[in-house]
Design a protein around this motif. Structure first.
Motif, PDB file in Angstrom:
ATOM      1  N   GLU A  39      44.103 -23.758   0.264  1.00  0.00           N
ATOM      2  CA  GLU A  39      43.783 -22.692  -0.671  1.00  0.00           C
ATOM      3  C   GLU A  39      43.266 -23.233  -1.993  1.00  0.00           C
ATOM      4  N   LYS A  40      42.418 -22.388  -2.616  1.00  0.00           N
ATOM      5  CA  LYS A  40      41.825 -22.736  -3.899  1.00  0.00           C
ATOM      6  C   LYS A  40      41.690 -21.467  -4.739  1.00  0.00           C
ATOM      7  N   SER A  41      41.688 -21.640  -6.047  1.00  0.00           N
ATOM      8  CA  SER A  41      41.441 -20.519  -6.944  1.00  0.00           C
ATOM      9  C   SER A  41      39.937 -20.261  -7.020  1.00  0.00           C
ATOM     10  N   VAL A  42      39.581 -19.128  -7.592  1.00  0.00           N
ATOM     11  CA  VAL A  42      38.159 -18.804  -7.782  1.00  0.00           C
ATOM     12  C   VAL A  42      37.481 -19.913  -8.583  1.00  0.00           C
ATOM     13  N   GLY A  43      38.146 -20.349  -9.651  1.00  0.00           N
ATOM     14  CA  GLY A  43      37.573 -21.401 -10.496  1.00  0.00           C
ATOM     15  C   GLY A  43      37.358 -22.708  -9.749  1.00  0.00           C
ATOM     16  N   GLU A  44      38.298 -23.060  -8.888  1.00  0.00           N
ATOM     17  CA  GLU A  44      38.155 -24.296  -8.111  1.00  0.00           C
ATOM     18  C   GLU A  44      36.983 -24.201  -7.142  1.00  0.00           C
ATOM     19  N   VAL A  45      36.832 -23.044  -6.498  1.00  0.00           N
ATOM     20  CA  VAL A  45      35.707 -22.854  -5.572  1.00  0.00           C
ATOM     21  C   VAL A  45      34.398 -22.864  -6.354  1.00  0.00           C
ATOM     22  N   MET A  51      28.858 -22.990  -9.116  1.00  0.00           N
ATOM     23  CA  MET A  51      28.473 -21.594  -9.332  1.00  0.00           C
ATOM     24  C   MET A  51      29.428 -20.959 -10.340  1.00  0.00           C
ATOM     25  N   THR A  52      29.110 -19.749 -10.766  1.00  0.00           N
ATOM     26  CA  THR A  52      29.969 -19.041 -11.712  1.00  0.00           C
ATOM     27  C   THR A  52      31.144 -18.399 -10.990  1.00  0.00           C
ATOM     28  N   ASP A  53      32.227 -18.201 -11.745  1.00  0.00           N
ATOM     29  CA  ASP A  53      33.395 -17.517 -11.196  1.00  0.00           C
ATOM     30  C   ASP A  53      33.018 -16.128 -10.689  1.00  0.00           C
ATOM     31  N   SER A  54      32.156 -15.447 -11.432  1.00  0.00           N
ATOM     32  CA  SER A  54      31.743 -14.090 -11.066  1.00  0.00           C
ATOM     33  C   SER A  54      31.038 -14.063  -9.711  1.00  0.00           C
ATOM     34  N   ALA A  55      30.116 -14.999  -9.513  1.00  0.00           N
ATOM     35  CA  ALA A  55      29.378 -15.055  -8.244  1.00  0.00           C
ATOM     36  C   ALA A  55      30.316 -15.352  -7.081  1.00  0.00           C
ATOM     37  N   ILE A  56      31.271 -16.261  -7.305  1.00  0.00           N
ATOM     38  CA  ILE A  56      32.227 -16.615  -6.261  1.00  0.00           C
ATOM     39  C   ILE A  56      33.156 -15.441  -5.971  1.00  0.00           C
ATOM     40  N   SER A  57      33.623 -14.768  -7.008  1.00  0.00           N
ATOM     41  CA  SER A  57      34.506 -13.611  -6.828  1.00  0.00           C
ATOM     42  C   SER A  57      33.846 -12.538  -5.980  1.00  0.00           C
ATOM     43  N   HIS A  58      32.573 -12.294  -6.233  1.00  0.00           N
ATOM     44  CA  HIS A  58      31.827 -11.293  -5.460  1.00  0.00           C
ATOM     45  C   HIS A  58      31.801 -11.664  -3.978  1.00  0.00           C
ATOM     46  N   GLN A  59      31.512 -12.924  -3.687  1.00  0.00           N
ATOM     47  CA  GLN A  59      31.432 -13.366  -2.297  1.00  0.00           C
ATOM     48  C   GLN A  59      32.821 -13.403  -1.648  1.00  0.00           C
ATOM     49  N   ILE A  78      44.827 -15.867  -8.436  1.00  0.00           N
ATOM     50  CA  ILE A  78      44.794 -15.607  -6.997  1.00  0.00           C
ATOM     51  C   ILE A  78      44.230 -16.848  -6.316  1.00  0.00           C
ATOM     52  N   TYR A  79      44.924 -17.279  -5.286  1.00  0.00           N
ATOM     53  CA  TYR A  79      44.481 -18.423  -4.499  1.00  0.00           C
ATOM     54  C   TYR A  79      44.009 -17.924  -3.143  1.00  0.00           C
ATOM     55  N   TYR A  80      42.841 -18.400  -2.741  1.00  0.00           N
ATOM     56  CA  TYR A  80      42.227 -17.957  -1.494  1.00  0.00           C
ATOM     57  C   TYR A  80      42.310 -19.052  -0.445  1.00  0.00           C
TER      58      TYR A  80
END
Length: 100
Positions: A39-45, A51-59, A78-80
């Motif tokens: 698992e990783k956070s949005v920021g880590e991904v 890429m930006t956190d926003s773009a990753i969050s959307h995906q 949140i960890y994904y």
């Protein structure tokens, strides 16, 4: 003689086609590969993919809605992670197929 495969119900075929559409976006595939080792956070991904956190969050929302990833809340973070082993199996079979 090859084993006969029964044609799945129309609803199942539609769901399968929708699943494959999700894999039709290289950013989403990169995110899935980025989560293969845990698992990783949005920021880590976002950092991993440049890429930006926003773009990753959307995906990630699309991937979560498709039941390919799941989220675990820890406070405000949140960890994904991949939803199950089937996701990694699909990715590995895809790589195997394109590398033949």
């Amino acid at each position: 003689m090859k084993d006969e495969i029964k044609m799945p119900d129309e609803d199942v075929l539609i769901d399968l086609a929708e699943l494959f559409k999700i894999f039709g976006d290289s950013t989403r595939v990169k995110i899935l590969f980025g989560l293969h080792d845990g698992e990783k956070s949005v920021g880590e991904v976002a950092s991993l993919l440049g890429m930006t956190d926003s773009a990753i969050s959307h995906q990630l929302k699309i991937l979560k809605d498709s039941k390919l990833v799941r989220g675990r809340r820890d406070g405000k973070q949140i960890y994904y992670s991949l939803d199950d082993d089937h996701v990694l199996s699909i990715l590995n079979q895809g790589i195997e197929h394109v590398c033949e």
